[in-house]
Design an enzyme around this catalytic site. Structure first.
Site, PDB file in Angstrom:
ATOM      1  CG  ASP A   1     -22.345  -9.089 -26.235  1.00  0.00           C
ATOM      2  OD1 ASP A   1     -22.055  -8.624 -27.362  1.00  0.00           O
ATOM      3  OD2 ASP A   1     -23.404  -8.803 -25.650  1.00  0.00           O
TER       4      ASP A   1
ATOM      5  CB  SER B   1     -26.345  -7.286 -27.580  1.00  0.00           C
ATOM      6  OG  SER B   1     -24.975  -7.194 -27.862  1.00  0.00           O
TER       7      SER B   1
ATOM      8  CG  ASP C   1     -25.884  -4.646 -21.478  1.00  0.00           C
ATOM      9  OD1 ASP C   1     -26.474  -3.835 -22.216  1.00  0.00           O
ATOM     10  OD2 ASP C   1     -24.694  -4.974 -21.649  1.00  0.00           O
TER      11      ASP C   1
ATOM     12  CB  THR D   1     -27.052 -10.718 -23.435  1.00  0.00           C
ATOM     13  OG1 THR D   1     -26.434 -10.224 -24.627  1.00  0.00           O
ATOM     14  CG2 THR D   1     -27.048 -12.231 -23.437  1.00  0.00           C
TER      15      THR D   1
ATOM     16  NE  ARG E   1     -28.690  -2.293 -26.154  1.00  0.00           N
ATOM     17  CZ  ARG E   1     -27.602  -2.947 -26.547  1.00  0.00           C
ATOM     18  NH1 ARG E   1     -27.479  -3.296 -27.821  1.00  0.00           N
ATOM     19  NH2 ARG E   1     -26.666  -3.257 -25.699  1.00  0.00           N
TER      20      ARG E   1
ATOM     21  CD  GLU F   1     -23.955 -10.630 -22.015  1.00  0.00           C
ATOM     22  OE1 GLU F   1     -23.898  -9.988 -23.068  1.00  0.00           O
ATOM     23  OE2 GLU F   1     -24.434 -10.164 -20.963  1.00  0.00           O
TER      24      GLU F   1
ATOM     25  CG  ASP G   1     -20.253  -5.835 -27.477  1.00  0.00           C
ATOM     26  OD1 ASP G   1     -20.374  -5.868 -28.711  1.00  0.00           O
ATOM     27  OD2 ASP G   1     -20.700  -4.920 -26.764  1.00  0.00           O
ATOM     28  CE  LYS G   2     -21.209  -4.147 -21.482  1.00  0.00           C
ATOM     29  NZ  LYS G   2     -22.233  -3.662 -22.411  1.00  0.00           N
TER      30      LYS G   2
ATOM     31  CG  HIS H   1     -18.446  -1.646 -28.902  1.00  0.00           C
ATOM     32  ND1 HIS H   1     -18.946  -1.349 -30.155  1.00  0.00           N
ATOM     33  CD2 HIS H   1     -19.323  -2.512 -28.337  1.00  0.00           C
ATOM     34  CE1 HIS H   1     -20.092  -2.019 -30.334  1.00  0.00           C
ATOM     35  NE2 HIS H   1     -20.334  -2.744 -29.253  1.00  0.00           N
TER      36      HIS H   1
ATOM     37  CG  ASP I   1     -24.117 -11.046 -28.938  1.00  0.00           C
ATOM     38  OD1 ASP I   1     -22.909 -11.121 -29.243  1.00  0.00           O
ATOM     39  OD2 ASP I   1     -24.591 -10.132 -28.243  1.00  0.00           O
ATOM     40  CG  HIS I   2     -22.928  -9.168 -32.281  1.00  0.00           C
ATOM     41  ND1 HIS I   2     -21.727  -8.572 -32.025  1.00  0.00           N
ATOM     42  CD2 HIS I   2     -23.735  -8.865 -31.218  1.00  0.00           C
ATOM     43  CE1 HIS I   2     -21.794  -7.922 -30.879  1.00  0.00           C
ATOM     44  NE2 HIS I   2     -22.992  -8.100 -30.359  1.00  0.00           N
TER      45      HIS I   2
ATOM     46  CG  HIS J   1     -22.002  -5.196 -32.914  1.00  0.00           C
ATOM     47  ND1 HIS J   1     -23.298  -5.300 -32.479  1.00  0.00           N
ATOM     48  CD2 HIS J   1     -21.255  -4.839 -31.839  1.00  0.00           C
ATOM     49  CE1 HIS J   1     -23.344  -5.013 -31.182  1.00  0.00           C
ATOM     50  NE2 HIS J   1     -22.116  -4.731 -30.776  1.00  0.00           N
TER      51      HIS J   1
HETATM   52 CO    CO Z   1     -23.626  -8.171 -28.348  1.00  0.00          CO
HETATM   53 CO    CO Z   2     -21.763  -4.319 -28.815  1.00  0.00          CO
END
Ligand code: CO
Ligand code: CO
Length: 450
Positions: free
Chosen positions: A55, A104, A156, A158, A169, A322, A327-328, A331, A369-370, A413
């Site tokens: 992610d 996501s 979550d 994904t 989501r 995943e 990702d987290k 961030h 995913d990005h 992102h």
């Molecule tokens: Co994501």
């Molecule tokens: Co994110």
């Protein structure tokens, strides 16, 4: 060449097909190479698919992890796939116009259903909010075993996109339905992501998010019961630590809930700050991690063990894995956290490739995913945003900048294309520049899902 395995073979070849199927099954069981299984291009050429999603794992995140651990000239397991391409990940607005930076949820809807949707939505259409069939649902309907593993909450975005259809989501547990009025049980909907996850009777679901499953259903026929109780009533086995996971046997769905929320991080360090940090080494034993908490590689290996289902010749599995907290931590502008999660994901990639080495006919795909915000910048750079300098294992200095958000709200992102890499049947389809919705078609075709 292996059209006999698609289920669409002509009648007169049925007996021959069955014989070949048996032959292929016994070859697979013996760990030897079935004909055409390794590089087959035909529909149905794959027996199993393992899809690994990092992610927020753009090229920057991969390069950071490589530089820090194996060195700039080294190679991660992620780097060793024979086929590598790029794919685009944009979302759409409700009128179908591009939204250049995906979240996501929209991204997972893209690869899980083959359709783009609006940011925040889980496997439903962008305009009319209708459910879209997912890879996991198709696999299950076609008699394959199914699994999903994550370091995030199982509710979550994904993992949710494979087993749930909700307008937003955030609707993770029965108490979280504020933004999904049309999905509530009272209105005849399928309920929260947790309820829908359990209702799918997925063979293996492993991750965090126990608090969502402990919420009580307040509407509909299951009113008054927690989602955990619903799972038990459906015959699921619930495991909460590594020892219980290792003791679980195939035959009934295994629901692994290893933390109340997201699983604890692998590594820690000082977050990036305005003006940069002093050069730092990452702490590679994260707080809150213990022998009882399975890491992503352990969960992946256990999921593969449970999904094998001996005696089901001809029917394989679909497994999603995943690495959520790349990702987290991105961030949070936390470079050490981010690298630790990427390295943990890379070990899960190794587990998948080890399995494929012993089981020809397994398509393994690793992608993201990005993209995300971290950038490797020159030591002399003075980024406008946050930065940190790391001392890598090979003794180099590596400066990481985070520049997508000036405020304290956290980083964002990015809209870049990301890597997609693969091996096994139909792996060739990831070459070049594709869109993530094409991954749905590749997996559907590889497993001949109808
Ligand atoms: Co994501
Ligand atoms: Co994110």
């Amino acid at each position: 060449m292996r059209t006999w395995a698609t289920g669409k073979r002509p009648h007169r070849h049925r007996a021959l097909g069955a014989a070949l199927l048996l032959l292929a099954a016994s070859a697979a069981a013996a760990g030897t190479s079935a004909p055409a299984a390794a590089g087959g291009e035909a529909a149905g050429a794959a027996r199993n698919v393992i899809l690994l999603i990092g992610d927020g794992m753009g090229d920057s995140e991969i390069t950071l992890a490589r530089n820090y651990t194996v060195g700039a000239g080294g190679r991660l397991h992620l780097d060793r796939f024979p086929m590598t391409g790029s794919y685009t990940t944009y979302a759409v607005d409700k009128d179908g116009r591009p939204d250049y930076v995906t979240d996501s949820a929209a991204s997972a809807t893209g690869w899980a259903t083959g359709h783009k949707t609006v940011n925040g939505r889980i496997s439903k259409t962008p305009d009319t909010d209708r459910p879209l069939p997912t890879l996991l649902e198709l696999a299950r309907n076609n008699g394959l075993s199914t699994g999903s593993v994550t370091t995030a909450e199982l509710t979550d975005a994904t993992p949710a996109a494979l087993v749930a259809h909700v307008a937003d989501r955030s609707c993770q547990g029965p108490a979280d339905m504020r933004d999904c009025p049309g999905d509530t049980r009272e209105r005849g909907g399928a309920g929260s992501i947790a309820e829908q996850s359990v209702a799918h009777d997925v063979d293996v679901l492993l991750g965090g998010g126990r608090q969502r499953f402990d919420q009580t259903v307040t509407e509909g026929p299951d009113r008054g019961r927690t989602v955990t109780e619903l799972a038990l009533r459906r015959g699921h086995r619930i495991v909460t630590d590594a020892r219980e996971l290792a003791a679980a046997r195939p035959g009934r769905p295994v629901l692994g809930l290893f933390a109340p929320e997201t699983l604890p991080l692998e590594w820690t360090g000082a977050p990036a700050v305005q003006g940069g940090t002093a050069p730092q080494r990452c702490v590679t034993a994260g707080p809150g991690r213990s022998a009882g908490t399975p890491d992503l590689e352990t969960m992946t290996r256990q999921a593969l063990r449970l999904l094998e289902r001996p005696g089901r010749a001809g029917k394989g599995f679909f497994l999603q894995v995943e690495g959520a907290s790349i990702d987290k931590t991105d961030h949070d502008a936390d470079p050490c956290g981010q690298i630790g999660e990427t390295v943990a994901f890379d070990r899960a990639v190794r587990a998948a490739r080890d399995y494929a080495a012993g089981h020809p006919g397994t398509l393994v795909v690793a992608t993201a995913d990005h993209g995300h915000s971290s950038q490797i910048v020159p030591l002399a750079a003075r980024p406008a945003g946050l930065s940190s300098t790391l001392i890598t294992d090979e003794g180099g200095l590596m400066k990481v900048g985070y520049g997508t958000h000036a405020g304290e709200e956290g980083q964002e992102h990015s809209g870049v294309q990301v890597r997609i890499a693969a091996q096994g049947p139909l792996a060739r389809r990831v070459l070049g520049v594709t869109d993530q919705t094409e991954l749905f078609t590749t997996i559907r075709t590889a497993l001949a899902l109808r």
